[in-house]
Design a protein around this motif. Structure first.
Motif: not given
Length: 355
Positions: A16-20, A25-27, A277-280, A308-310
């Motif tokens: 789970h830690e590695l996934g984050l 998501d650089l923002r 490029p399309v992860v959003h 809050a992300r994405g």
């Protein structure tokens, strides 16, 4: 089932830690907040001593990250701020995990508001509850780490999200320059609280978007599914996608009862990195995390602010203190304070109608 990782460092990061840490998501800074309103004021020196004791029991609270390995370090000293900790830049600043421990402790100068900030790669919301409990004189928590992954959800769901992404909650015309935080007390009781709260969030977001002429046709909801009490990051989530206007509660209840994890969670890091490029397009409309009712000493109220992300960058948190109050909170990256307050008020009105 979670497994005790023992007291020693170094150790490799969990899945789970590695996934984050790898999520493209650089923002997003992945900072989670939990704030307690205390019955009796807390002395700063007592708090520092309890933090040292917690660090001895769970070294992760003082660790630093080198590559993908947690190394031993020292916890930061509690910071005392004038007034309200929430909104103070020292609380929700981004973590530099190579140089800083993943836990930050901030106390209001009157000793009655205690705020914890953590990097989500190290701790989840229930871990913050366990840390808060220890810092307020309760028992020291045990360390926990990720269970083996559950069955991966269908890859077709990823393809559907790529071709038809979830609608975002419309951003404000003049958003705040920093994350906005709003919270209010509400009675959270009865069956299927999380599902009913998700429906209220969907209804309020529909009204929010309608007033701004923004689409609300495809609704994507991430629902946090916490692990056992303890210190670590073992939270996973479930993803629900429904057409706007369809009832949400049955889909939420089914998702929470399922062992299947979203494909983007079990394959998160490298697979989504290739799709940067399309992860959003895989983003949800909002995230909802309900920590349930907790026993925390000397605490009248908790306010919980998930990440809050994405694209939408809107997250709702819910938590209650046994024998005291319950709250629902909203955190947003692209909303003004007024719009965030109005959106949360809409959630609470809708939840009250459906109660």
């Amino acid at each position: 089932m979670a497994h005790d990782v023992g007291m020693s460092l170094p150790r490799p990061v969990s899945r789970h830690e590695l996934g984050l840490l790898r999520f493209p998501d650089l923002r997003t800074d992945w900072v989670v907040l939990l704030v307690a309103s205390l019955v009796s004021p807390l002395d700063g020196d007592d708090l520092a001593g309890r933090l040292e004791g917690l660090h001895e029991a769970v070294p992760l609270v003082g660790a630093t990250l080198q590559g993908e390995t947690w190394l031993p370090g020292q916890p930061g000293r509690p910071v005392v701020v004038d007034g309200e900790p929430v909104g103070d830049a020292r609380l929700d600043a981004a973590f530099d995990l190579a140089r800083q421990p993943p836990l930050r402790v901030v106390l209001g100068s009157n000793g009655r508001r205690l705020a914890l900030a953590c990097h989500h790669a190290a701790f989840d919301g229930l871990a913050l509850v366990a840390i808060m409990t220890a810092l307020l004189g309760g028992p020291l928590p045990a360390p926990v780490t990720s269970a083996p992954p559950g069955p991966a959800g269908s890859r077709m769901a990823l393809l559907r999200r790529l071709l038809g992404p979830a609608d975002r909650i419309a951003r404000s015309a003049h958003p705040s320059s920093r994350d906005t935080y709003v919270t209010d007390e509400v009675e959270l009781s009865g069956p299927s609280v999380t599902a009913r709260l998700a429906q209220a969030c969907v209804d309020a977001a529909a009204e929010h978007n309608r007033h701004r002429g923004a689409p609300w046709r495809r609704v994507g909801i991430s629902i946090a599914k916490g692990g056992p009490p303890g210190v670590g990051n073992v939270a996973s989530y479930r993803r629900v996608d429904v057409p706007a206007g369809d009832p949400v509660a049955p889909a939420i209840a089914a998702a929470l009862a399922s062992a299947d994890e979203p494909a983007e969670q079990t394959r998160a890091g490298l697979a989504l990195a290739l799709a940067r490029p399309v992860v959003h397009r895989f983003s949800d409309s909002f995230l909802l995390s309900n920590l349930g009712r907790q026993f925390v000493p000397n605490t009248a109220r908790l306010d919980f602010f998930p990440v809050a992300r994405g694209r939408s960058a809107v997250a709702f948190g819910a938590v209650g203190v046994a024998g005291m109050s319950s709250t629902v909170s909203l955190r947003a990256r692209d909303l003004s304070q007024a719009d965030a307050k109005s959106l949360l008020e809409g959630v609470l009105r809708s939840f009250g109608r459906g109660h």
